[in-house]
Design an enzyme around this catalytic site. Structure first.
Site: not given
Lengths: 525, 525
Positions: B184, B241-243, B245-246, B265, B302, B392
């Protein structure tokens, strides 16, 4: 040794203060003393706190010290002597030869992990030396080793009271990795658990390991087991049991503020594929061996052959007739607990009354706690239309699926959920057909075997006792064999550390003498 | 090459039929053509179906063929030439040197995995030969190899448009393992994605790989990305990506009928520990190097150093003064997308207005899409009392925690969530203090480094780019370096298979010439 019904929390033995659980004789259901106090929430926390406190010391024990600790546990278990065998027989209903064999397996498993720890390959130590002159940018000195995850919660299995319980595979591999262990004893063999727990506790003292390295809890009720999984100090879970139980732990672990891995070994019906030539040539012999595997230990194996898949016709009829005859003659066998017996009776009753299922044979009946074997059959189309027929029935029950063709067999296999094992019965002229099934089977199961049955799991380096969901929670792992140590490890990289700060496994002189890779190539030793 | 805004589904390039997404110039926010059609649910399914169909063929390609495929991808990316660099610069706002360097890293990463595939150690092939004479029971012939998990969904990262996007680390390691990949594309660099995707698609054809080995999807909206994760044919997910999103992907993957692993990650503030002697001796130099690391690439790494921990006093004052001076002089820098810029501005505004936080310095202001660096400070007690200060902030913002003592520093580190990296700045006389922090840091982070900063992640064998939750979804893994291939593998055991059915990796003659272990010992070669 004597059994006191006490929790073992680190170095102490204390009475659990939250309810109590009772040991029962499997053959009669009668209570055997003493009663076992259930751990309170505070006692669960104490065990976790001690494990946490022990972790940094225990994980850095030198290979030789940790190996000797595992060997001392093994010796202490042997030293309990016949008291352990007799208590275990009473609690599980399993015969002496099985218990003695299982004790041998448990001890060998601990010794195998001692060898794994001494060898050190499991650390996967890697060194990529600095390249200060590299253009356009220099490379730092980079070194990698694996460290243990942290304290592990182990839920003992009912069906292996020694080999997959207090000092069984999960515990042995977690301790070998350097993880302190908190065991929740299975209520099916409480006295056995305490005896083995005391042997393990003694080894902690004898070998000078920190006291929180091991604790053993009895738990009255569901919530306190969950509490163990949700305690922030626990970093991984080992479990063998039902799908429902395993899924509940997976859910609890995933919902934690810090999710942790759960290694749950849950349910499997272990398909047996009968290829045409083998069925034609040796159908009756295979049928007899099949029923031996099916009824062994009252069918209470994760790898029990619960599904047989073959092509309809006279050869399959002969197989079913011979298997049915053997099942009819098979004696009822004491099951591990009244609860397991009840679940078996319920499961078999559902199959018996299923409109599409034919009952081929039932074994002999016996006492109240004894399971009566069962063999059933169904057509492939009906099997495919009724997914509930895939549900595991824990015990000596199996279902033969009559297929119209090899393609039909393939359709059945394609619809199967993840499994621990698949067994192929084949002769020379079945080779091409068998080969065409392999890619599919590799994706469905953890172990593929030819002309045998999955029962009897060798503890060795090449074993995989695991498989895609729902046979286990995590198909990337095995719970038996030396590779099972990998479940409890994670990699850490050290960049430009001064020599004085490097762990021995990564120091220039290789003081542990372990295999390492330098720039990806094996280091000369 | 030209950019058409087309999905690459297996061998074909087609217009997505569900909405559309636009590429934007990072520096201006202006749309750059063409527009990219979003994949429909049917198109997502087509990509997954092709990946599924390709799997059995692709995973059994010989090592040399798969290695050559990876090398062909690398060459094809280089062959795009300057069009790729220029498009990537426009879409990301990153300078030419960075993009060219990242292209080199991407290509080297693919070549590293080619070497890993040729070497074969990653298969962890094991053979425990039969022991027919063993008492009391013979041992079967048991062989183990690792096989790939199945089709993998890769979510490209915004901040590494080449090295962690379409043909980046997740894709390279999954393909190396033998997993087909459905990417994606990240909306932050759509044209870059298509260019690289076409290079990869061409390599599939050139090397005769099955067409479903690779697909590239543009997705308009959140649901179709989720659909990719919940498609039954997808067996693992790679994400950077973001927390938020993950976590959404983790949740979706865990709720599937068959849960699958997610390697996400997510977030890390990468603590920098200043030990007393180093701070005293070299505080100002460390401060300058720190700000260089902090502001590099607009802080969009990161491993960006978002937290500095030191003991209060004149030396820390001098460090803060020097760092503040460097931050004040640091130019504003174009951020990857307007959305990332907005999130950065919001995050910094929250810190600025936090009652307990002092603003040390802000960098130069710039254009609308440019991020203004920020340096802040807080006392240890306030930091500990306000967990939100651990969140973050993706960009060039960092917080200095003023501690009263080493014990105070330890309390701060103990409260930190899992991190990708920790950096220790230390001199000879700091050794004892630094040593005392190591056990704690090992449990918190995936990479510990001394006298450097975490930015700049070497792609090599000993790298770990991973860490305990929430820095990643699975602290047992790394997403950079050769060990990252292990994320996409699972073990399978073969018991008593006739020679004709064994995969080459496990055949007696070792036709692949790979390292194997016989009874746990390295096989002589």
């Amino acid at each position: 040794m004597t059994i006191y019904g006490e929790l073992l929390i680190g170095g102490s033995a204390v009475r659990g203060t939250s309810g109590s659980v009772h040991a029962r004789e499997a053959a009669t259901g009668n209570v055997i003393g003493p009663d076992f106090g259930g751990a309170s929430a505070t006692q669960v926390e104490q065990a976790c706190a001690l494990a946490e406190r022990a972790f940094d010391t225990f994980r850095e024990t030198a290979p030789e010290a940790r190996a000797a600790f595992l060997e001392t546990i093994a010796q202490n278990i042997l030293d309990i002597g016949d008291e352990l065998v007799e208590r275990c027989m009473a609690e599980t209903g399993l015969p002496r030869a099985r218990i003695e064999g299982e004790r041998g397996r448990t001890v060998n498993q601990l010794r195998l992990f001692a060898a794994v720890v001494r060898d050190g390959t499991y650390l996967d130590a890697r060194i990529d030396p600095a390249l200060p002159e590299r253009q356009p940018l220099p490379r730092s000195d980079l070194r990698l080793r694996h460290i243990p995850l942290g304290p592990v919660a182990v839920f003992g299995a009912s069906n292996f009271p020694l080999a997959f319980s207090v000092a069984g595979g999960d515990t042995a591999s977690a301790l070998a990795a350097g993880c302190p262990v908190v065991v929740k004893a299975h209520s099916a063999h409480l006295g056995t658990s305490e005896l083995v727990g005391r042997a393990l506790q003694a080894a902690v003292t004898q070998c000078g390991m920190p006291e929180g390295t091991f604790s053993l809890l009895f738990v009255d009720g569901y919530e306190l087991g969950q509490k163990l999984v949700t305690d922030a100090r626990i970093k991984a879970v080992g479990f063998t049991g039902s799908r429902r139980g395993g899924m509940a732990l997976m859910k609890a672990a995933a919902a934690r503020p810090e999710p942790i891995p759960v290694y749950a070994e849950m349910s499997s019906i272990n398909p047996v594929l009968l290829f045409p030539q083998a069925l034609e040539q040796r159908g009756v012999d295979i049928a007899k061996a099949f029923v031996t595997s099916l009824t062994m230990g009252a069918g209470q194996f994760c790898t029990n052959p619960g599904l047989v898949i073959g092509i309809d016709g006279p050869a399959l009829d002969a197989f079913i007739a011979a298997a049915g005859e053997a099942v009819t003659a098979s004696p009822a066998a004491t099951m591990l607990t009244p609860g397991i017996h009840d679940a078996y009776v319920t499961g078999v009753a559902q199959v018996c009354s299923h409109a599409k299922v034919r009952t081929v044979a039932r074994g002999l009946t016996g006492a109240a706690c004894q399971g009566q074997a069962g063999l059933f059959s169904v057509t492939a189309d009906d099997f495919l239309a009724h997914p509930e027929l895939q549900d595991e029935i824990f015990g000596a029950s199996s279902l033969v699926v009559r297929c119209a063709s090899l393609d039909d067999m393939r359709r059945v296999v394609e619809k199967l959920e993840g499994q621990l094992t698949a067994a192929l019965h084949m002769d020379e002229s079945d080779l091409a057909a068998a080969r065409s099934f392999l890619p599919l089977l590799e994706r469905k199961v953890g172990r593929i075997l030819v002309n045998g049955f999955g029962t009897g799991v060798e503890v060795c380096h090449a074993m995989v006792h695991g498989g895609p969901f729902p046979s286990t929670a995590d198909g990337r792992s095995t719970s038996v064999g030396s590779l099972s140590i990998a479940r409890f490890l994670r990699p850490v990289c050290y960049q430009d550390l001064p020599a004085a700060l490097l762990p021995p496994a990564l120091q220039d002189g290789n003081p542990f003498g372990i295999p390492r890779r330098i720039d990806g190539k094996p280091e000369a030793r």
